[in-house]
Scaffold this active site. Structure first.
Site, PDB file in Angstrom:
ATOM      1  N   ARG A 168       7.011  -6.283   1.231  1.00  0.00           N
ATOM      2  CA  ARG A 168       6.828  -7.085  -0.002  1.00  0.00           C
ATOM      3  C   ARG A 168       7.934  -6.813  -1.033  1.00  0.00           C
ATOM      4  O   ARG A 168       7.685  -6.814  -2.245  1.00  0.00           O
ATOM      5  CB  ARG A 168       5.461  -6.823  -0.656  1.00  0.00           C
ATOM      6  N   SER A 246      -3.225 -11.295  -5.506  1.00  0.00           N
ATOM      7  CA  SER A 246      -3.349  -9.841  -5.614  1.00  0.00           C
ATOM      8  C   SER A 246      -2.595  -9.379  -6.853  1.00  0.00           C
ATOM      9  O   SER A 246      -1.435  -9.725  -7.026  1.00  0.00           O
ATOM     10  CB  SER A 246      -2.731  -9.162  -4.401  1.00  0.00           C
ATOM     11  N   GLU A 350       1.858  -6.519  -9.239  1.00  0.00           N
ATOM     12  CA  GLU A 350       2.718  -7.399  -8.436  1.00  0.00           C
ATOM     13  C   GLU A 350       3.348  -8.537  -9.252  1.00  0.00           C
ATOM     14  O   GLU A 350       4.498  -8.898  -9.014  1.00  0.00           O
ATOM     15  CB  GLU A 350       1.888  -7.969  -7.280  1.00  0.00           C
TER      16      GLU A 350
HETATM   17  P1  NAP Z   1      -6.676  -6.916   3.439  1.00  0.00           P
HETATM   18  O1  NAP Z   1      -6.823  -7.762   4.644  1.00  0.00           O
HETATM   19  O2  NAP Z   1      -7.856  -6.434   2.706  1.00  0.00           O
HETATM   20  O3  NAP Z   1      -5.731  -5.689   3.773  1.00  0.00           O
HETATM   21  C1  NAP Z   1      -5.362  -4.772   2.771  1.00  0.00           C
HETATM   22  C2  NAP Z   1      -4.223  -3.925   3.256  1.00  0.00           C
HETATM   23  O4  NAP Z   1      -4.534  -3.350   4.520  1.00  0.00           O
HETATM   24  C3  NAP Z   1      -2.932  -4.690   3.460  1.00  0.00           C
HETATM   25  O5  NAP Z   1      -1.905  -3.868   2.994  1.00  0.00           O
HETATM   26  C4  NAP Z   1      -2.843  -4.888   4.933  1.00  0.00           C
HETATM   27  O6  NAP Z   1      -1.522  -4.869   5.442  1.00  0.00           O
HETATM   28  C5  NAP Z   1      -3.535  -3.657   5.458  1.00  0.00           C
HETATM   29  N1  NAP Z   1      -4.131  -3.952   6.759  1.00  0.00           N
HETATM   30  C6  NAP Z   1      -5.291  -4.579   7.013  1.00  0.00           C
HETATM   31  N2  NAP Z   1      -5.523  -4.612   8.328  1.00  0.00           N
HETATM   32  C7  NAP Z   1      -4.476  -3.995   8.927  1.00  0.00           C
HETATM   33  C8  NAP Z   1      -4.129  -3.683  10.251  1.00  0.00           C
HETATM   34  N3  NAP Z   1      -4.938  -4.019  11.265  1.00  0.00           N
HETATM   35  N4  NAP Z   1      -2.974  -3.046  10.496  1.00  0.00           N
HETATM   36  C9  NAP Z   1      -2.168  -2.706   9.492  1.00  0.00           C
HETATM   37  N5  NAP Z   1      -2.428  -2.954   8.202  1.00  0.00           N
HETATM   38  C10 NAP Z   1      -3.566  -3.585   7.914  1.00  0.00           C
HETATM   39  O7  NAP Z   1      -5.677  -7.632   2.451  1.00  0.00           O
HETATM   40  P2  NAP Z   1      -5.868  -8.778   1.379  1.00  0.00           P
HETATM   41  O8  NAP Z   1      -5.605  -8.173   0.048  1.00  0.00           O
HETATM   42  O9  NAP Z   1      -7.104  -9.595   1.582  1.00  0.00           O
HETATM   43  O10 NAP Z   1      -4.612  -9.677   1.756  1.00  0.00           O
HETATM   44  C11 NAP Z   1      -4.601 -10.423   2.955  1.00  0.00           C
HETATM   45  C12 NAP Z   1      -3.175 -10.574   3.411  1.00  0.00           C
HETATM   46  O11 NAP Z   1      -2.421 -11.231   2.400  1.00  0.00           O
HETATM   47  C13 NAP Z   1      -2.488  -9.243   3.668  1.00  0.00           C
HETATM   48  O12 NAP Z   1      -1.676  -9.406   4.798  1.00  0.00           O
HETATM   49  C14 NAP Z   1      -1.662  -9.040   2.417  1.00  0.00           C
HETATM   50  O13 NAP Z   1      -0.504  -8.257   2.638  1.00  0.00           O
HETATM   51  C15 NAP Z   1      -1.284 -10.468   2.085  1.00  0.00           C
HETATM   52  N6  NAP Z   1      -0.858 -10.656   0.706  1.00  0.00           N
HETATM   53  C16 NAP Z   1       0.472 -10.803   0.456  1.00  0.00           C
HETATM   54  C17 NAP Z   1       0.946 -10.968  -0.814  1.00  0.00           C
HETATM   55  C18 NAP Z   1       2.425 -11.133  -1.031  1.00  0.00           C
HETATM   56  O14 NAP Z   1       3.173 -11.419  -0.122  1.00  0.00           O
HETATM   57  N7  NAP Z   1       2.885 -10.958  -2.221  1.00  0.00           N
HETATM   58  C19 NAP Z   1       0.051 -11.010  -1.871  1.00  0.00           C
HETATM   59  C20 NAP Z   1      -1.288 -10.883  -1.592  1.00  0.00           C
HETATM   60  C21 NAP Z   1      -1.751 -10.675  -0.301  1.00  0.00           C
HETATM   61  P3  NAP Z   1      -0.433  -6.034   5.192  1.00  0.00           P
HETATM   62  O15 NAP Z   1      -0.245  -6.097   3.721  1.00  0.00           O
HETATM   63  O16 NAP Z   1       0.773  -5.501   5.894  1.00  0.00           O
HETATM   64  O17 NAP Z   1      -0.918  -7.279   5.777  1.00  0.00           O
END
Ligand code: NAP
Length: 359
Positions: A168, A246, A350
């Site tokens: 990110r 987020s 963020e």
């Molecule tokens: P979530 O699914 O509750 O997950 C929270 C965190 O746990 C994230 O950092 C996610 O990694 C990690 N995670 C969950 N399952 C995983 C696995 N099997 N292996 C490795 N890491 C794992 O997250 P959420 O807040 O609802 O968000 C959903 C997705 O949207 C996530 O991929 C998050 O990164 C993404 N997101 C991106 C942005 C951005 O690009 N600015 C903003 C908001 C949310 P990852 O972050 O690597 O996926």
């Protein structure tokens, strides 16, 4: 070009953002070409005026006082593609709506964006924080960017390596923060490629729907459904979606910091046996910020005056209807302090904060 013809004065910025807070821009212009952008930058420089370049407004908090300078909204449009062989090369203007681009590529059967469905904002933001979700990220498909260098006034091309992507993040958020304005992005997608089903939550969702080998569009629909269930799809009928998504980056801790955080919290009676941590290739551990926030005593649906956390996701700070920026900042500080007290971890916000610096 007489740039002053493009200018408006005292334009409210809140309605151009998903959080819908904040005051006006002293001067505002929508720019739809690189020449207009250049003219705007030149105008601001000549007047000694601070400059801010706005995109889709889904990741910004505007101060209640507004911005005492020139806001240029990057509305550079245009999508061109060349689909030959295995790869579809796409050039998209930074001002294009991201999700419309994703939809178009999924309809063509081009793989690489399907898990990035339902994300608000514009194309130009995707390289800045290496936008990623549900197992896919921008850096996997980005070939190059074209950017306007505010230091030199020149347009430059950078390939993927030069963008210095990380989790990110990129050089546009770190050593070259505020130096480049992305004007267009080139991506390479796999023609007739399979969707990326790597994220456990996505896999589970598809299984529940009895979809064994999902198509790109079934994957897109599943991601949108998952996001909608977390109020992460902007929808006027969903008050929990009046947010900047987020609000904090998921922290990446060293293994020592991870153990310290657990220990510190358990001394305070927090049950941390199931503290999630996802090991990274470099040995560090990524921790879901939402989990820390909830365990630090700020649940989903927490209310602080006109601000709150989403009732579907503790990581989203929401405007409950009539919040101003100050209300959101107060809640942000409360969350950061609680998480710091309980886990010793300092969450990093963020969104981009506009107009908060002394002007
Ligand atoms: P979530 O699914 O509750 O997950 C929270 C965190 O746990 C994230 O950092 C996610 O990694 C990690 N995670 C969950 N399952 C995983 C696995 N099997 N292996 C490795 N890491 C794992 O997250 P959420 O807040 O609802 O968000 C959903 C997705 O949207 C996530 O991929 C998050 O990164 C993404 N997101 C991106 C942005 C951005 O690009 N600015 C903003 C908001 C949310 P990852 O972050 O690597 O996926």
């Amino acid at each position: 070009m007489d740039f002053e013809e493009f200018l408006s004065e005292g334009v409210p910025l809140g309605p151009m953002t998903s959080l819908r807070v904040g005051g006006p821009a002293r001067y505002f212009a929508d720019v739809s070409t690189v020449d207009e952008l250049r003219a705007g930058v030149h105008w601001a420089r000549t007047k000694g005026m601070p400059l801010f370049v706005l995109g889709g407004g889904s990741n910004v908090v505007i101060a209640d006082e507004g911005f005492a300078g020139l806001v240029l909204r990057n509305s550079i449009k245009g999508v061109k593609f060349d689909a030959g062989g295995d790869v579809a090369t796409i050039d998209a203007g930074a001002g294009e709506d991201w999700d419309s681009l994703v939809e178009m590529t999924v309809e063509h059967g081009w793989a690489g964006f399907e898990c990035l469905s339902g994300i608000p904002g514009r194309v130009g933001a995707t390289p800045v924080q290496n936008v990623g979700a549900y197992g896919q990220e921008t850096s996997e498909t980005l070939l190059s960017v074209e950017a306007f260098d505010l230091n030199t006034g020149e347009t430059v091309q950078m390939d993927r390596a030069e963008c210095e992507f990380g989790y990110r993040t990129s050089r546009f958020k770190t050593r070259d923060k505020n130096r480049f304005v992305i004007t267009s992005v080139r991506y390479g997608l796999r023609i007739n490629g399979d969707p990326a089903i790597k994220y456990a939550e996505l896999e589970r969702h598809l299984k529940e729907k009895n979809i064994a080998s999902p198509s790109l569009s079934q994957t897109r629909n599943a991601v949108i459904e998952i996001r909608r269930n977390k109020s992460m799809v902007i929808d006027v009928s969903d008050p929990d979606s009046q947010s900047a998504g987020s609000f904090f980056v998921n922290p990446v801790l060293s293994s020592e910091q991870f153990s310290e955080a657990r220990e510190r919290a358990s001394h305070q009676g927090v049950i941390v046996s199931a503290m999630p941590g996802y090991p990274q290739r470099d040995g560090n551990i990524k921790v879901p910020a939402a989990w820390l926030i909830e365990r630090a005593g700020i649940p989903r649906g927490f209310v602080l005056g006109n601000a709150g956390t989403s009732s579907r996701h503790a990581l989203a700070i929401i405007n409950r209807g009539s919040a101003n920026a100050r209300d959101l900042i107060e809640l942000m500080e409360l969350i950061r302090n609680r998480v710091r007290e309980v886990f010793g971890v300092t969450l990093v916000p963020e969104p981009v904060f506009v107009g908060f610096e002394k002007q």
